[in-house]
Design a protein around this motif. Sequence first.
Motif, PDB file in Angstrom:
ATOM      1  N   TYR A  37       0.846  -1.172   0.000  1.00  0.00           N
ATOM      2  CA  TYR A  37       0.000   0.000   0.000  1.00  0.00           C
ATOM      3  C   TYR A  37       0.887   1.228   0.000  1.00  0.00           C
ATOM      4  CZ  TYR A  37      -3.802  -3.150   1.375  1.00  0.00           C
ATOM      5  OH  TYR A  37      -4.732  -4.160   1.420  1.00  0.00           O
ATOM      6  N   GLN A  39       0.891   5.714   0.692  1.00  0.00           N
ATOM      7  CA  GLN A  39       0.173   6.853   1.233  1.00  0.00           C
ATOM      8  C   GLN A  39       0.955   8.136   1.003  1.00  0.00           C
ATOM      9  OE1 GLN A  39      -0.831   6.564   5.433  1.00  0.00           O
ATOM     10  NE2 GLN A  39      -2.641   7.842   5.093  1.00  0.00           N
ATOM     11  N   VAL A  40       0.237   9.145   0.545  1.00  0.00           N
ATOM     12  CA  VAL A  40       0.774  10.480   0.328  1.00  0.00           C
ATOM     13  C   VAL A  40       0.121  11.400   1.353  1.00  0.00           C
ATOM     14  CG1 VAL A  40       0.971  12.402  -1.294  1.00  0.00           C
ATOM     15  CG2 VAL A  40       1.108  10.047  -2.124  1.00  0.00           C
ATOM     16  N   GLY A  42      -2.088  13.920   3.085  1.00  0.00           N
ATOM     17  CA  GLY A  42      -3.338  14.496   2.652  1.00  0.00           C
ATOM     18  C   GLY A  42      -4.239  13.539   1.899  1.00  0.00           C
ATOM     19  N   ARG A  43      -3.766  12.323   1.654  1.00  0.00           N
ATOM     20  CA  ARG A  43      -4.561  11.326   0.954  1.00  0.00           C
ATOM     21  C   ARG A  43      -4.608  10.040   1.774  1.00  0.00           C
ATOM     22  NH1 ARG A  43      -2.286  10.777  -5.037  1.00  0.00           N
ATOM     23  NH2 ARG A  43      -4.010   9.261  -5.081  1.00  0.00           N
ATOM     24  N   GLN A  44      -5.647   9.266   1.581  1.00  0.00           N
ATOM     25  CA  GLN A  44      -5.783   8.016   2.303  1.00  0.00           C
ATOM     26  C   GLN A  44      -4.871   6.950   1.706  1.00  0.00           C
ATOM     27  OE1 GLN A  44      -9.493   5.554   1.388  1.00  0.00           O
ATOM     28  NE2 GLN A  44     -10.165   7.592   0.732  1.00  0.00           N
ATOM     29  N   ARG A  45      -4.532   5.994   2.530  1.00  0.00           N
ATOM     30  CA  ARG A  45      -3.693   4.901   2.083  1.00  0.00           C
ATOM     31  C   ARG A  45      -4.431   4.079   1.030  1.00  0.00           C
ATOM     32  NH1 ARG A  45      -0.600   1.741   6.788  1.00  0.00           N
ATOM     33  NH2 ARG A  45      -0.171   3.965   7.179  1.00  0.00           N
ATOM     34  N   GLU A  46      -3.732   3.709  -0.032  1.00  0.00           N
ATOM     35  CA  GLU A  46      -4.351   2.981  -1.116  1.00  0.00           C
ATOM     36  C   GLU A  46      -3.595   1.698  -1.443  1.00  0.00           C
ATOM     37  OE1 GLU A  46      -4.346   5.113  -4.791  1.00  0.00           O
ATOM     38  OE2 GLU A  46      -2.169   5.414  -4.806  1.00  0.00           O
ATOM     39  N   GLU A  88       4.131  10.702  -9.716  1.00  0.00           N
ATOM     40  CA  GLU A  88       2.947  10.424  -8.919  1.00  0.00           C
ATOM     41  C   GLU A  88       3.042   9.129  -8.121  1.00  0.00           C
ATOM     42  OE1 GLU A  88       1.421   9.864 -13.286  1.00  0.00           O
ATOM     43  OE2 GLU A  88       2.980  11.026 -12.271  1.00  0.00           O
ATOM     44  N   ALA A  91       5.553   8.257  -2.637  1.00  0.00           N
ATOM     45  CA  ALA A  91       4.723   7.985  -1.465  1.00  0.00           C
ATOM     46  C   ALA A  91       5.527   7.166  -0.465  1.00  0.00           C
ATOM     47  CB  ALA A  91       3.465   7.215  -1.865  1.00  0.00           C
TER      48      ALA A  91
END
Length: 121
Positions: A37, A39-40, A42-46, A88, A91
């Motif tokens: 996974y 994570q950046v 301000g963003r949720q873990r993906e 992009e 992360a």
Amino acid sequence: QVRVVESGGGLVPPGGSLRLSCAASGRLINIYAMGWYRQVPGRQRELVARITSDGATNYADSVKGRFTISRDNANNTVYLQMNSLKPEDTAVYYCNARPWASLGSADPGSWGQGTQVTVSS
């Protein structure tokens, strides 16, 4: 009882490659799936990629054709080979081990400390 530790992150230019490693220890027979996974701030873990105990794999659309998840059962290690890296992709990448007993529950399994991947010129 399952613990995971990530390694292999670093700084790489766009178009470059990097391989992340996740070493697992403990009662490995209890693992249903392991995944990477990211994570950046301000963003949720993906979810990036996942591999189940029977070898089935799943990838995020954004990394298909560029990333490959694999496992080395003899060394109890899961890898994420990342090619054609893009900015992009920058992360913190985390390894996750999901046990069989957590299926159907809110138990997220075991998480590693994370390893930073930075794609920049």
